[in-house]
Write a protein that holds these residues in place. Structure first.
Motif, PDB file in Angstrom:
ATOM      1  N   MET A 149      -8.748  -3.866  -3.385  1.00 11.93           N
ATOM      2  CA  MET A 149      -7.283  -3.888  -3.276  1.00 11.93           C
ATOM      3  C   MET A 149      -6.800  -2.507  -2.808  1.00 11.93           C
ATOM      4  O   MET A 149      -7.432  -1.496  -3.117  1.00 11.93           O
ATOM      5  N   PRO A 150      -5.686  -2.459  -2.073  1.00 12.37           N
ATOM      6  CA  PRO A 150      -5.127  -1.140  -1.730  1.00 12.37           C
ATOM      7  C   PRO A 150      -4.886  -0.351  -3.017  1.00 12.37           C
ATOM      8  O   PRO A 150      -4.499  -0.947  -4.023  1.00 12.37           O
TER       9      PRO A 150
ATOM     10  N   ALA B 226      -4.797  -7.910  10.246  1.00  8.66           N
ATOM     11  CA  ALA B 226      -4.562  -7.544   8.849  1.00  8.66           C
ATOM     12  C   ALA B 226      -5.306  -8.490   7.904  1.00  8.66           C
ATOM     13  O   ALA B 226      -5.663  -9.616   8.278  1.00  8.66           O
ATOM     14  N   ARG B 227      -5.492  -8.051   6.696  1.00  6.43           N
ATOM     15  CA  ARG B 227      -6.156  -8.893   5.694  1.00  6.43           C
ATOM     16  C   ARG B 227      -5.193  -9.978   5.195  1.00  6.43           C
ATOM     17  O   ARG B 227      -3.966  -9.863   5.333  1.00  6.43           O
TER      18      ARG B 227
ATOM     19  N   HIS C 110      -0.026  -0.479  10.958  1.00  3.87           N
ATOM     20  CA  HIS C 110      -1.056   0.422  10.426  1.00  3.87           C
ATOM     21  C   HIS C 110      -2.052   0.714  11.519  1.00  3.87           C
ATOM     22  O   HIS C 110      -2.283  -0.118  12.394  1.00  3.87           O
TER      23      HIS C 110
ATOM     24  N   ASP D 123       0.813  -1.226   0.000  1.00  3.03           N
ATOM     25  CA  ASP D 123       0.000   0.000   0.000  1.00  3.03           C
ATOM     26  C   ASP D 123       0.843   1.270   0.000  1.00  3.03           C
ATOM     27  O   ASP D 123       0.310   2.358  -0.025  1.00  3.03           O
TER      28      ASP D 123
ATOM     29  N   ARG E 176     -12.228 -13.720   8.732  1.00  2.00           N
ATOM     30  CA  ARG E 176     -11.197 -13.039   7.932  1.00  2.00           C
ATOM     31  C   ARG E 176     -11.532 -13.162   6.433  1.00  2.00           C
ATOM     32  O   ARG E 176     -11.467 -12.193   5.681  1.00  2.00           O
TER      33      ARG E 176
HETATM   34  N1  LIG Z   1      -7.706   1.595   1.727  1.00  2.41           N
HETATM   35  C1  LIG Z   1      -6.352   1.206   1.978  1.00  2.41           C
HETATM   36  C2  LIG Z   1      -6.351  -0.263   2.299  1.00  2.41           C
HETATM   37  C3  LIG Z   1      -5.017  -0.749   2.690  1.00  2.41           C
HETATM   38  C4  LIG Z   1      -4.994  -2.232   3.083  1.00  2.41           C
HETATM   39  O1  LIG Z   1      -5.600  -3.099   2.441  1.00  2.41           O
HETATM   40  N2  LIG Z   1      -4.243  -2.483   4.126  1.00  2.41           N
HETATM   41  C5  LIG Z   1      -3.924  -3.814   4.535  1.00  2.41           C
HETATM   42  C6  LIG Z   1      -2.513  -3.819   5.077  1.00  2.41           C
HETATM   43  S1  LIG Z   1      -1.337  -3.538   3.807  1.00  2.41           S
HETATM   44  C7  LIG Z   1      -4.882  -4.363   5.579  1.00  2.41           C
HETATM   45  O2  LIG Z   1      -4.577  -5.350   6.226  1.00  2.41           O
HETATM   46  N3  LIG Z   1      -6.054  -3.787   5.777  1.00  2.41           N
HETATM   47  C8  LIG Z   1      -6.976  -4.314   6.723  1.00  2.41           C
HETATM   48  C9  LIG Z   1      -8.348  -3.814   6.556  1.00  2.41           C
HETATM   49  O3  LIG Z   1      -8.537  -2.882   5.752  1.00  2.41           O
HETATM   50  O4  LIG Z   1      -9.213  -4.363   7.246  1.00  2.41           O
HETATM   51  C10 LIG Z   1      -5.501   1.511   0.742  1.00  2.41           C
HETATM   52  O5  LIG Z   1      -6.068   1.645  -0.333  1.00  2.41           O
HETATM   53  O6  LIG Z   1      -4.281   1.652   0.886  1.00  2.41           O
END
Ligand SMILES: N[C@@H](CCC(=O)N[C@@H](CS)C(=O)NCC(=O)O)C(=O)O
Ligand SMILES: [Fe+2]
Length: 432
Positions: A391-392, A313-314, A345, A216, A382
């Motif tokens: 996706m980020p 985390a995801r 995060h 991200d 999860r």
């Molecule tokens: N909206 C954020 C999402 C980022 C993301 O997916 N982060 C990951 C870590 S790299 C995560 O584990 N997110 C957990 C969640 O959103 O529940 C972006 O676009 O950057």
């Protein structure tokens, strides 16, 4: 029996006789804490007799056996917990009372109510030699690195400087290189803020550590290496992530041997930050290569556990796996309860201010994805949540930089750098 009042809540004493124990209730005590291991000498009543006598009188009995040379923080916390749970004044003893007062004093210093320099004088004023407390605290300081977190609002990332107070040596963990995808602009505001902190505090950077190839944001590891000369490192399984994404980007020239970092850490490997012992734990699940850095009493877990109100985390990126993440999280939760957990995060649930520090004990008790949840329930929860997450926004931008240790693509003939995106390569992700 010579009883010494240490605080409103606590008195300490040498070994009491059975008759002394029987008199505790009428003296107003609500609890007896025994800090003596059984069978230390033939004359002590022992934990069975003590507990029987104490409970017979309606007092609470707590057994926290310690020896002076082997006191741990867990002993100190158990002692504090017992006192907190006690309604009235507590009576603690060992052979002379020194161990009991030592447990109390260490807790006071750890929690900032007393300074280490005062413990010997406090002991003397109460008739005890507490020089071993001062020694314990000196040793313990070596286990307790200073941790400074830097929150990046744009990516909700937390970057860290973890330093050894004794030597001023430090490591930078998971630094962010700024990027605005709309303008294609890169920047070093975050990284320079970290460098300012390093300079202002007279620190010297030994390591630039990444916990995993981030999906991200860009890693500032390469920029910071150029600025500081410090060594870069990541988990050795990064080579698997390189191979995976080499395919996705159709990138034949990409070297997939991890040579982009100065050191690749295997599970269980140890290293030092100044004088502080540090250890690597393999923590896959969010990515194939994720690791946790355990630096003294601080664990940098990045994308495994978030703050307890935020969960975990995801696990749906290429190479991710919810069941494997569960196992990695269990390994982290098996660290001592007082271990400080620093997450990578914070998505600020309900708009609260950013937070990033918790403890193993808090995580076990309050993490909303884990407390009272079985492995099966976790994997179901999860997987269900991950299906709803787009996706980020920078995943395709970031991986091509981060699998090369935070190096931007080489400039083309016109001197400009370009990113490359596969279309329709990440199947099944939710749309925004
Ligand atoms: N909206 C954020 C999402 C980022 C993301 O997916 N982060 C990951 C870590 S790299 C995560 O584990 N997110 C957990 C969640 O959103 O529940 C972006 O676009 O950057
Ligand atoms: Fe991540």
């Amino acid at each position: 029996m010579s009883v010494i009042k240490v605080s409103e809540k606590l008195s300490v004493s040498p070994q009491p006789s059975v008759d002394d124990i029987r008199s505790l209730q009428e003296k107003g005590y609500a609890m007896l804490i025994n800090n003596r291991p059984v069978a230390e000498d033939a004359t002590q009543p022992g934990t069975d007799v003590e507990s029987q006598e104490v409970e017979h009188c309606g007092l609470t009995y707590v057994y926290i056996p310690v020896t002076l040379g082997t006191i741990t923080e867990a002993d100190v916390r158990a002692f504090q917990k017992a006192l907190d749970a006690c309604d009235g004044p507590a009576f603690a003893h060992c052979k002379s009372g020194t161990r009991s007062i030592s447990l109390y004093l260490i807790g006071e210093v750890l929690d900032g109510r007393m300074v280490a320099e005062d413990v010997v004088e406090f002991g003397r004023a109460h008739g005890f030699d507490t020089s071993s407390v001062a020694a314990w605290l000196m040793q313990h300081a070596g286990r307790r690195p200073k941790v400074k977190g830097f929150f990046d609002k744009r990516t909700w990332s937390v970057q860290y400087v973890v330093s050894d107070p004794e030597t001023g040596k430090c490591a930078i963990i998971d630094p962010v290189l700024d990027f605005d995808e709309k303008a294609g602009a890169t920047g070093t505001i975050n990284a320079d803020t970290i460098l300012d902190y390093v300079q202002e505090n007279g620190l010297s950077v030994e390591w630039i550590l990444d916990t995993h190839p981030h999906a991200d944001h860009f890693s500032a590891a390469q920029y910071l290496k150029e600025k500081t000369g410090a060594r870069t490192a990541i988990g050795e399984r990064v080579v698997d992530v390189q191979k995976l994404w080499k395919g996705i980007y159709n990138w034949p020239e990409l070297a997939t041997d991890g040579a982009q970092w100065d050191r690749l850490f295997a599970h269980g490997e140890t290293f030092k930050i100044g004088t502080i012992d540090s250890k690597v734990m393999f923590s896959p699940g969010h990515t194939l290569a994720s690791i946790t850095y355990v630096v003294g009493d601080a664990a940098f877990v990045h994308d495994t556990l978030f703050m307890p109100d935020s969960g975990t985390a995801r696990a749906d990126f290429p190479g991710g796996d919810a069941g494997i993440l569960w196992k990695s999280i269990q390994d982290i939760l098996a660290l001592p309860d007082e271990t400080r957990i620093f997450t990578g995060h914070d998505y600020q649930p309900n708009g609260r201010a950013p937070r990033w520090e918790s403890t193993v004990a808090e995580q076990k008790k309050y993490n909303q994805h884990l407390a009272g949840v079985t492995e099966e329930q976790y994997v179901a929860l999860r997987t269900k949540r991950d299906k709803t997450l787009p996706m980020p926004k920078l995943i395709l931008h970031a991986l091509q930089v981060n699998i090369r240790g935070g190096r931007l693509p080489e400039p083309e003939a016109n001197g400009r750098r370009y990113l490359k995106f596969p279309l329709d390569a990440l199947q099944g992700a939710a749309w925004e």
